[in-house]
Design a protein around this motif. Sequence first.
Motif: not given
Length: 652
Positions: A356-363, A395-397, A417-421, A448-455
């Motif tokens: 765990y790294e902590g909290v930060s603002q991304v976009r 990940f979004t807080q 999920p919000w960003r990967f590096i 930019l988009e993350f959906q958890t409904n059935e495709p």
Amino acid sequence: MALPLFVLMTLMSTCFAQVCLQGNGSGPALPTFPDQFSTEIEANILYLNLTLRITEYYDNINNRGRIDVYSTFGTNTTLVNYDTLEVSHIATAPDGSKSCFAAPLAANSSRFARRLFGTEIINGTAHVTTASQFLLFGAEFNETYIGEEMVRGIPCLRWQSCNASQDGRVNYTIDYYFTKAGWSQYPSMIPVQIIVRGIRPDNFTVDATHEVNNVYSFINFRPGPADDDLFRVTPGQVCMGRITGKPLPPLPNDYFTVLYENIEADIATIRYLREYYYYSQQLYRADFLVGFPNTTTILEDFNEGVQYTINNQYGDCSVIPIDSFSSASTTDSEGMLHLQTLKEHFLRTGSFGYSYEGVSQVRGVDTESWISLRNNEPLNNNQTTLVNGYIQVFFTQPGWSVVTSFNGRPTSNMSVPWRFIIAGNFSDRLPNGTQITSPYSTSLYNVLEFQTNEPDSDVFDASVCFGIDQHTLLSLNLPLPAGTTYTSIDHNLLRSRVRMALSQAVNIPASRIGGLHVYQRSADSIILFLHVLDAPPFSKHQNTMSRDQIVSQLMDKVNKGQVSVTLGDVTFTPSIRLRTNNGTNNGTCEEKEESDGLSNGVVAGISVACFIVGLMAGMCIVCLIHCILRAKSSGKYTTSPYNKHQDEAVLT
């Protein structure tokens, strides 16, 4: 401040006798240190002929501290967090390269860190001491007011404490200089300088002592809180030995859809990628959005063991077996290929863990991040290896909601999920087997988009890869139960459930059924058209029934009432009819019954469509025969059986 802290903490652990001379009366009230401050310090250590620059951040309220020591050899940073009971040491070389290791606060390697800010136990919990405690300045230390003096051109008030151990091996005077009240912009007195003079035990010679004459000048002393990021390890920096801390947020159990924006700053490139993932169905799809409509789709069907590559602009399709180089494949302990688990694919966990790294603002969004050190990590269909790098996920807080519906209501309150590096050296394997390692670079993926409904079931439909003579069209009649209407049904979900029910009824991969379309037949029934497809080349499925066998079994089981389709609390008992039989009837369309309850318009539309298809098929057959005869006469005949435009084969 780091070096005086070490000296002063040594004094705190020694039994002293007071030897101060009498000062200049009682003097003004002792100044106090704020609970939060930051400052630069110039430390001059006479017996070492050494000058150091130091930056200190002290935060008693949030139970943490930071020390940066600068020298010609680089910068050494120590982060102390009493809430997590962890110490992180970061060394930055002059060329900017960094190394980091972490240790529990209670470990022997953390003794110096514990002395930096002191440690006290409050209600059974470790806590950073007050600034007055670790600087040995306060009424309990019997400071004597000496008077006013000028220090670095600043009018100051001077206090002195004098301490000596009973064995005489430690003997110090410590002079503290504070600004007079009202100096500069600060409303209260702030420290200007501390001078330590005396003798102390030598670190290298037994029973020996050496003189101490150290001067610590405080520059730009700033009361108040510092930026939270200063108390965290720099984003992207992996510290060996980190305490794992908070676990990663949960991921969807079975399926998700994600749209990435991939930024490669090193080559000034932006790409877009959409992924569809359905673990229980063993299906994966990736759309490489090169530019609409010029997109390329990779569809991996692990039930059949094949991968389709589709050019969506021209409809071209190629089929190859899935292997260990495929986008989403992994090999189990028995050497069998299967779809990666969600964690394997999405977080690339493998045998690696995240800390765990902590909290930060991304976009502009509050996020929490986790980081994982990677070395020799396969990427990009195993063609690329990540060397000496890391993967960091954001990940979004909790508290942030994701709104995906038109009415604006939050459809998800989970951490998404919000960003990967992904950063490091990337080693690429060329076709000739040569490995080329690139310079250190960073690849950033914004979600930019993350959906958890059935495709939608159409997402994994590969019917475009099959020629017209490799389809059989069926229609499924579904009477509507009481209280159910055509518009109240989720058509996407219905298509998915129909595909699953039919494929399970005859034990075939769901991908053998494609091209599903739903229409309203009447007020109390709907009709669903579907195509039964040939088995793809390279299929590894144990049931390789022909298309005609599948059609025969489906019609038998459905019309005997042995197949039902459940959609929530609604159950359909369908009937099925053969609408067209391409292949056996040379691409012609045949209506099996005259009155099927369809409207005249629909019947007319189907009839016209069938006529056109039959006419085109006949023309194509004539053309194909002509081309084959020409090719055979030249000995250059080639064929690609699963190319949608196979009837346009040309001489090679």
